[in-house]
Design an enzyme around this catalytic site. Sequence first.
Site, PDB file in Angstrom:
ATOM      1  CG  HIS A 179     -20.157  39.399   7.869  1.00 47.42           C
ATOM      2  ND1 HIS A 179     -19.177  38.706   7.205  1.00 47.42           N
ATOM      3  CD2 HIS A 179     -20.832  40.119   6.935  1.00 47.42           C
ATOM      4  CE1 HIS A 179     -19.252  38.994   5.908  1.00 47.42           C
ATOM      5  NE2 HIS A 179     -20.255  39.837   5.712  1.00 47.42           N
ATOM      6  CG  ASN A 238     -18.763  37.593  -0.625  1.00 47.27           C
ATOM      7  OD1 ASN A 238     -19.753  37.712   0.095  1.00 47.27           O
ATOM      8  ND2 ASN A 238     -17.764  38.457  -0.585  1.00 47.27           N
ATOM      9  CG  HIS A 239     -17.016  36.949   3.625  1.00 50.34           C
ATOM     10  ND1 HIS A 239     -15.840  37.341   4.222  1.00 50.34           N
ATOM     11  CD2 HIS A 239     -17.468  38.025   2.942  1.00 50.34           C
ATOM     12  CE1 HIS A 239     -15.599  38.618   3.938  1.00 50.34           C
ATOM     13  NE2 HIS A 239     -16.576  39.046   3.161  1.00 50.34           N
ATOM     14  CG  HIS A 468     -22.639  40.929  -1.577  1.00 46.48           C
ATOM     15  ND1 HIS A 468     -21.531  40.320  -1.017  1.00 46.48           N
ATOM     16  CD2 HIS A 468     -22.216  41.463  -2.751  1.00 46.48           C
ATOM     17  CE1 HIS A 468     -20.503  40.464  -1.836  1.00 46.48           C
ATOM     18  NE2 HIS A 468     -20.881  41.156  -2.879  1.00 46.48           N
ATOM     19  CG  ASN A 687      10.655  32.701  21.460  1.00 43.30           C
ATOM     20  OD1 ASN A 687      11.056  32.983  20.329  1.00 43.30           O
ATOM     21  ND2 ASN A 687       9.679  31.836  21.691  1.00 43.30           N
TER      22      ASN A 687
END
Length: 710
Positions: A179, A238-239, A468, A687
């Site tokens: 991660h 899964n990521h 996981h 801005n």
Amino acid sequence: MGCGMAKKELQLKKCERAIRAAVLIQRWYRQYAARLEVRRRCTWNIFQSIEYTGEQDQIKLYNFFGHLMEHFTPSSSERNLISHIFRENHICRDIEWERYFCYRSIEVPDTYNGPHLTFPMTICGASALVEAFKHHQQLHSRYVLQLLGETWRLLRILPNINHVSTGHTEEVTICGDLHGHLEDLLLVFYKNGLPSSEKPYVFNGDFVDRGKNSLEILLILFAFLLVYPNDVHLNRGNHEDHIVNMRYGFTKEVLGKYRVHGKKILKLLQKIFSWLPLATLIDQKVLIVHGGISDTTDLNVIAHVDRHKYVSALRPPKHRQALNGSWSQNMDNRNEREEGRRRVWSLTYHSSGLGPGPKHEVQHRSLHNLSVSSHVSCSVEEELKKRRRQAGFTLKKSRSSDSDPESDETMETDGQEWKQIVDMLWSDPMPQDGCTPNEVRGGGCYWGPDVTEEVLRRHNLQLLIRSHECKQDGYEFCHNRRVLTIFSASNYYEVGSNRGAYIRMGPDLVPHFIQYQASGTSRELTLRQSVGRTERSALRALREQLFVHKSDLIGAFQEHDPENTGLISLKHWASATERVLKLGLPWRVLRSQLFNHQQDGSLDYRQWIRELSITEPRPEISNTSILETMYKNHYNLETIFRIIDTDHSGLISFEEFRQTWKLLSSHLKTEISDEAIADLALSIDFNKDGSIDINEFMEAFRLVHPTTHM
């Protein structure tokens, strides 16, 4: 004689006192350790509940977009707002991809002081990359694209299931989730050695998101994969999914580090993720997958799926079928391997054909159980049309010559195949027998010991290794030691929250664990200090959740306060809070850490709500409803912004900003007026150039605790 007896009695009394003192000290320490353990478990539950709720929100939002795409056709001006995230690998030849990702036109300036890579990749180049990232250097975009291109070519020839064989003296090293924690990967290499033919590695997915060095981790792993393709094995997690990356930071990280070529890098990574292998087998006896298994897991099916079709595992791939029934070719000009597969499984329609028996009849918040039935009542259809019109979309027209070409094609999917992959990437073990949808994460399943025994028996396996889930010690056995979770990102939730670990496994296939903590600060903390620090961080995150739901909480509390006294009982406070947040936490245990105002056993909820105000009011925004919606759906908003920002410039126009809010309000089933949205847009166009910087917007409305200013 008498003097000797007196001495013995005195010594016995001293011994008795010492024993009693030791027993008291032991009892005190056990109580102290038990209290720390209770605090640690509560802290862990808070972190995990909030983490899984975020994943569930992500899937719900994606399901909502999928439902819009299934049932409606966007009007011309809004056609590409969300449709592009559902496109699978584009239908084109490899040479066209080569041309798109070509790095040769990118010049490396003389002022560049980072590593220079040569190809084919060598061990010297991979080692130089490790050293460069260790010293916070950045790899030039030319080399990034070249490295990713070589990785893509290699991955396409790898099988879905890697096979690793241990020699007589060889050990395989297995790492879990990283991660984006580069310091953990560097520490593993320092303790265990760099990958080589004598030191093979298996990295079990979730290399990216959450941490700040996800791209560096990928580049290091890909470099060693190119050098040692038979000894470095990467499983998909899964990521490794471009939809998930929009929410959890990887998309933002890449665009921040490579502003010019970030879009190409992300597009190439999207293809690479879809080609990552799904599992690894060690000596045909140990199965390594990222998430887990289910009662339908079949490795023979997994071994033969076209894995690259699943660009995002959150949604099954769609295949175009012309009216005459002929299949269109994919980018590799491959035809479907099977003709008689079960058809039509989507997140929008519930299919009773998947999975055995009644467990699939219960509605859960899961990828496999959908919120919208195929038989939608008239009232729901009318409401959906209304929401669709509010978002600026029109209903699909009947087929005609000028309609969208895709409306002339029926879409087919292989739901069983897709479910197998989702289960491998998203599932978690549970102590009870059975297999049920994972309603906590919103994807995959919970599987029990009986499922483990059956799947291992069916495939003649002796151990399942998965990742996981963050574990305090970095690893954990379950299911009679037949399932082993390994997690390699230390300090995942907070400094000191958990250790990381990796596995060494030799020919005897017995796992040996090496634990570590990458942060020097965490190693200096005592157990009490570590628990206290993590607990404070968890309570801070929980207070944020309570703050953004304060209107819902007040309404829930008032149901138990008909006389409007501002006081409710502890029982009612706990039940109402759980009903609103749905985190499954022991609220009564947490009450003393969240609530200070108590009168005769009753809780002053009004005072408590006032104390939850953890950010200063914003006078430039008069609409408090839209402000609260913004705080509550902070991550959903950012995800939609990233989706709408198709050119990855980091800027969106006022009209795109309006469409973002219309999509969100349609998803939440709330009314947000165009006037309120316009006022908000003008107030944050700092801005006054008519466009909104996504990062500035999200930072401006990030929750900040008053203590952080001190």
